[in-house]
Design an enzyme around this catalytic site. Structure first.
Site, PDB file in Angstrom:
ATOM      1  N   HIS A 103       0.858  -1.180   0.000  1.00 40.06           N
ATOM      2  CA  HIS A 103       0.000   0.000   0.000  1.00 40.06           C
ATOM      3  C   HIS A 103       0.894   1.228   0.000  1.00 40.06           C
ATOM      4  CE1 HIS A 103      -3.026  -2.918   1.026  1.00 40.06           C
ATOM      5  NE2 HIS A 103      -3.964  -2.003   0.967  1.00 40.06           N
ATOM      6  N   HIS A 137      -1.775  -9.465 -10.863  1.00 40.19           N
ATOM      7  CA  HIS A 137      -3.058  -8.947 -10.393  1.00 40.19           C
ATOM      8  C   HIS A 137      -3.935 -10.119  -9.971  1.00 40.19           C
ATOM      9  CE1 HIS A 137      -2.654  -4.739 -11.860  1.00 40.19           C
ATOM     10  NE2 HIS A 137      -1.899  -5.290 -12.790  1.00 40.19           N
ATOM     11  N   THR A 224      -3.721   0.889 -14.732  1.00 42.64           N
ATOM     12  CA  THR A 224      -3.590   1.742 -13.554  1.00 42.64           C
ATOM     13  C   THR A 224      -3.406   3.181 -14.040  1.00 42.64           C
ATOM     14  OG1 THR A 224      -1.191   1.383 -13.487  1.00 42.64           O
ATOM     15  CG2 THR A 224      -2.558  -0.043 -12.111  1.00 42.64           C
TER      16      THR A 224
END
Length: 284
Positions: A103, A137, A224
Site C-alpha cells: 500500500h 493482479h 492503472t
C-alpha cells in the site's frame, strides 16, 4: 528610539512569517501528494476506479478514454487470423529485483519483478519492445466471455520511443506455477516489508511458461492511472494454472485484506479483437 523599535518589530514579523511558511510547506506538499496520487481498487471508495479521473487532471483518460483496458475477450468480437505471426520473443537471462509495492503512496497493490539492464525484447509490428518488468493482479483483470480467473501476469515492455506493449497470461487454480515456486522464499520474506527492493539473482523470462502459440491482440491502455492509451495488448489464449497457496502468498505479501487489485472490465466500444491461430491448425 521609535525607529529602532519599528525596525525590530518589522524584523520579528518577517522572521515569524518565514518560520510559518517553512513549517507549513512540508505539510502542504505532503497533502498535495496524498490527494493527487492516491487511488484504490475499491469500487465503493471515493478514490476507486470510477473516480480515478477526478483525482488528478493527468488521469482524465481513466474515465474518458474509449480504448481502455482490461476488457472482456468476447468471442462475439473476435477475428481469427494467421497474419499476425507467432509471438516473437527474444528474451535473455538477467539480474532481477523483487519489489513489494504494498500500500504505497500510489496504492498500487502489487508485487513487481524488475530486470536490471533489460532482459531481451519482443518484436511487434516491426517495433522492438524491451522487457522491463512483470507484476501480478488478483483476480484476473481480463475476462473470457465474462469468466474471470484467479491470477493475471503482466509482462511490461517499452520501445525506445516510449510505446508500451504488454503480454498477459491468465491463471486458474490448479498445479503450482513454476515461476512463483522459484520466487517463493523471496515472496514470503517480503510479506513483512513494504517498499523494499530485494535482489533475486538471475531470472530467465523464457522460464515463464506460455504453453500456447494462440493469443488475442487488441489496442488498449494501462490498467492503472494515468490509464495511458494505445498500449498493444497480447493476451495468451491458454489459461495456465497456479496453486491456491501461491495466490494467497501474493495477497499476503501486499497486505491486501480486500484480495483484489484488479481494475473492472472496461467498455469494448468499437474495437475488434484479433485471435492469432497458426496456419498448421495444430492444437497448441
Amino acid at each position: 528610539m521609535q525607529k529602532e523599535m519599528d525596525n525590530k518589530s518589522l524584523w520579528c514579523s518577517s522572521i515569524f512569517i518565514a518560520l510559518f511558511i517553512i513549517s507549513c510547506a512540508p505539510f502542504a506538499i505532503c497533502q498535495e501528494v496524498e490527494d493527487e496520487h492516491e487511488f484504490s481498487y475499491d469500487i465503493n471508495s471515493h478514490n476507486g476506479p470510477d473516480h480515478w479521473s477526478e483525482i488528478h487532471p493527468e488521469w482524465s483518460m481513466c474515465n474518458q478514454g474509449d480504448l481502455q483496458s482490461p476488457i472482456d475477450l468476447t468471442h462475439e468480437r473476435v477475428q481469427t487470423t494467421s497474419k499476425l505471426g507467432k509471438l516473437d520473443r527474444d528474451y535473455k537471462p538477467a539480474n532481477a529485483t523483487l519489489l513489494n509495492r504494498g500500500h504505497d503512496m500510489m496504492r498500487a497493490q502489487f508485487l513487481q519483478l524488475k530486470w536490471i539492464g533489460g532482459a531481451g525484447h519482443v518484436h511487434i509490428n516491426g517495433i522492438e519492445y524491451h522487457l522491463n518488468q512483470l507484476h501480478w493482479h488478483t483476480p484476473t483483470e481480463h475476462t473470457v466471455n465474462g469468466r474471470r480467473f484467479n491470477l493475471e501476469l503482466h509482462l511490461v515492455h517499452e520501445s525506445i520511443d516510449g510505446k508500451v506493449a504488454v503480454i498477459g497470461i491468465m491463471y486458474k487454480i490448479g498445479r503450482p506455477d513454476s515461476l512463483l515456486s522459484m520466487l517463493e522464499p523471496y515472496l514470503k520474506a517480503l510479506a513483512s516489508t513494504k517498499g523494499v527492493e530485494t535482489s533475486v539473482g538471475i531470472i530467465n523470462p523464457r522460464d515463464i511458461k506460455i504453453g500456447s502459440r494462440k493469443y488475442y491482440r487488441y489496442i488498449g491502455s494501462l490498467t492503472t492511472p494515468p490509464c495511458t492509451q494505445n498500449v498493444i495488448w497480447t493476451m495468451v489464449k491458454k489459461v495456465r494454472t497456479v496453486s491456491r497457496e501461491q495466490v494467497h502468498m501474493i495477497r499476503e505479501a501486499v497486505h491486501d485484506d480486500a484480495e483484489v487489485n484488479a481494475r473492472p472490465v472496461q467498455a469494448l466500444n468499437n474495437r475488434w479483437l484479433k485471435l492469432y491461430r497458426p496456419d498448421d491448425r495444430q492444437n497448441n
